[in-house]
Design a protein around this motif. Structure first.
Motif, short mmCIF file in Angstrom:
data_model
loop_
_atom_site.label_atom_id
_atom_site.label_comp_id
_atom_site.label_asym_id
_atom_site.label_seq_id
_atom_site.Cartn_x
_atom_site.Cartn_y
_atom_site.Cartn_z
N ASN A 114 0.83 -1.20 0.00
CA ASN A 114 0.00 0.00 0.00
C ASN A 114 0.87 1.25 0.00
O ASN A 114 2.10 1.19 0.01
CB ASN A 114 -0.99 -0.02 1.17
CG ASN A 114 -0.31 -0.01 2.52
OD1 ASN A 114 0.72 0.62 2.70
ND2 ASN A 114 -0.89 -0.71 3.48
N ILE A 115 0.23 2.39 0.01
CA ILE A 115 0.94 3.67 -0.09
C ILE A 115 1.86 3.89 1.09
O ILE A 115 2.93 4.51 0.96
CB ILE A 115 -0.05 4.84 -0.29
CG1 ILE A 115 0.68 6.13 -0.70
CG2 ILE A 115 -0.86 5.08 0.97
CD1 ILE A 115 1.20 6.07 -2.09
N THR A 116 1.51 3.39 2.27
CA THR A 116 2.36 3.55 3.45
C THR A 116 3.71 2.89 3.24
O THR A 116 4.74 3.45 3.61
CB THR A 116 1.67 2.95 4.70
OG1 THR A 116 0.40 3.57 4.86
CG2 THR A 116 2.51 3.18 5.93
N HIS A 117 3.71 1.72 2.63
CA HIS A 117 4.98 1.04 2.37
C HIS A 117 5.85 1.87 1.44
O HIS A 117 7.07 1.97 1.64
CB HIS A 117 4.74 -0.34 1.77
CG HIS A 117 3.88 -1.21 2.62
ND1 HIS A 117 2.86 -1.95 2.10
CD2 HIS A 117 3.87 -1.44 3.95
CE1 HIS A 117 2.27 -2.61 3.07
NE2 HIS A 117 2.86 -2.31 4.20
N LEU A 118 5.24 2.46 0.43
CA LEU A 118 5.99 3.31 -0.49
C LEU A 118 6.50 4.57 0.19
O LEU A 118 7.62 5.02 -0.06
CB LEU A 118 5.13 3.67 -1.70
CG LEU A 118 4.75 2.50 -2.60
CD1 LEU A 118 3.81 2.96 -3.70
CD2 LEU A 118 5.98 1.84 -3.19
N GLU A 119 5.69 5.14 1.07
CA GLU A 119 6.12 6.32 1.82
C GLU A 119 7.33 5.99 2.69
O GLU A 119 8.29 6.76 2.76
CB GLU A 119 4.98 6.86 2.68
CG GLU A 119 3.87 7.50 1.89
CD GLU A 119 2.65 7.80 2.74
OE1 GLU A 119 2.60 7.39 3.92
OE2 GLU A 119 1.73 8.46 2.22
N HIS A 120 7.28 4.84 3.37
CA HIS A 120 8.41 4.42 4.20
C HIS A 120 9.66 4.24 3.34
O HIS A 120 10.77 4.62 3.75
CB HIS A 120 8.09 3.13 4.93
CG HIS A 120 7.09 3.30 6.02
ND1 HIS A 120 6.79 2.29 6.91
CD2 HIS A 120 6.31 4.34 6.39
CE1 HIS A 120 5.88 2.71 7.76
NE2 HIS A 120 5.57 3.96 7.46
N VAL B 39 10.36 5.73 0.46
CA VAL B 39 10.83 7.04 -0.01
C VAL B 39 11.56 7.78 1.12
O VAL B 39 12.64 8.35 0.90
CB VAL B 39 9.66 7.88 -0.56
CG1 VAL B 39 10.08 9.32 -0.79
CG2 VAL B 39 9.12 7.26 -1.84
N VAL B 40 11.00 7.77 2.31
CA VAL B 40 11.66 8.42 3.44
C VAL B 40 13.01 7.78 3.72
O VAL B 40 14.00 8.46 4.00
CB VAL B 40 10.75 8.39 4.70
CG1 VAL B 40 11.50 8.84 5.93
CG2 VAL B 40 9.52 9.25 4.48
N THR B 41 13.07 6.45 3.62
CA THR B 41 14.33 5.74 3.82
C THR B 41 15.36 6.16 2.78
O THR B 41 16.52 6.43 3.11
CB THR B 41 14.11 4.22 3.75
OG1 THR B 41 13.22 3.85 4.79
CG2 THR B 41 15.40 3.45 3.88
N TRP C 229 12.33 2.47 11.29
CA TRP C 229 11.07 1.78 10.96
C TRP C 229 10.92 0.51 11.78
O TRP C 229 9.80 0.18 12.22
CB TRP C 229 11.00 1.45 9.47
CG TRP C 229 11.01 2.65 8.60
CD1 TRP C 229 11.92 2.95 7.63
CD2 TRP C 229 10.08 3.75 8.62
NE1 TRP C 229 11.61 4.16 7.05
CE2 TRP C 229 10.49 4.67 7.65
CE3 TRP C 229 8.95 4.04 9.39
CZ2 TRP C 229 9.81 5.85 7.40
CZ3 TRP C 229 8.27 5.21 9.15
CH2 TRP C 229 8.69 6.11 8.16
N ASP D 194 6.12 -2.86 6.49
CA ASP D 194 6.48 -1.48 6.80
C ASP D 194 7.96 -1.32 7.11
O ASP D 194 8.49 -0.21 7.06
CB ASP D 194 5.65 -0.94 7.97
CG ASP D 194 4.30 -0.43 7.54
OD1 ASP D 194 4.09 -0.25 6.33
OD2 ASP D 194 3.46 -0.19 8.42
#
Length: 99
Positions: free
Chosen positions: A2-8, A10-12, A37, A79
Motif C-alpha cells: 500500500n501507499i504507506t509502504h511506499l512512503e516508508h 521514499v523516506v528511507t 522503521w 512497513d
C-alpha cells in the motif's frame, strides 16, 4: 503493498541519500533509516499486544510481548522489510557508481 509502504521506502531513500551525500557513508544512512522503521513497528506490536492480551495495561506485558508473533501482521512486517530492500538496492547502486 500500500501507499504507506511506499512512503516508508521514499523516506528511507531520502534519509540514506542525505547521509550518504553529506558523510559519504551510504551504509550507515540506510541502517539508521531502517532501524527507525523497525523500532516504530516493534512499538506498534507492543501496543497491539497490550490491547489484545494485557487488558489495556502496559504493566501486564512481559518483556517479549512486542516479539510475540500474535502481535504482528503482514502490514507491519512490510512497513520495515520494504525499506530494508530499497536501502540495500541504493547502497549497492552507490557502490557501483562509486559515490
Amino acid at each position: 503493498m500500500n501507499i504507506t509502504h511506499l512512503e516508508h521506502a521514499v523516506v528511507t531513500l531520502i534519509a540514506q541519500a542525505l547521509f550518504g551525500l553529506a558523510f559519504g557513508n551510504w551504509f550507515i544512512g540506510g541502517v539508521m533509516a531502517c532501524c527507525w522503521w523497525m523500532g516504530r513497528e516493534h512499538a506498534q506490536a507492543e501496543y497491539r499486544w497490550v490491547g489484545r492480551f494485557g487488558q489495556g495495561r502496559r504493566a501486564n506485558m512481559p518483556w517479549w510481548g512486542g516479539f510475540d508473533p500474535k502481535a504482528w501482521h503482514m502490514d507491519g512486517l512490510l512497513d520495515w522489510v520494504i525499506p530494508i530492500v530499497v536501502a540495500i538496492v541504493l547502497y549497492v547502486v552507490s557502490l557501483v557508481i562509486g559515490a
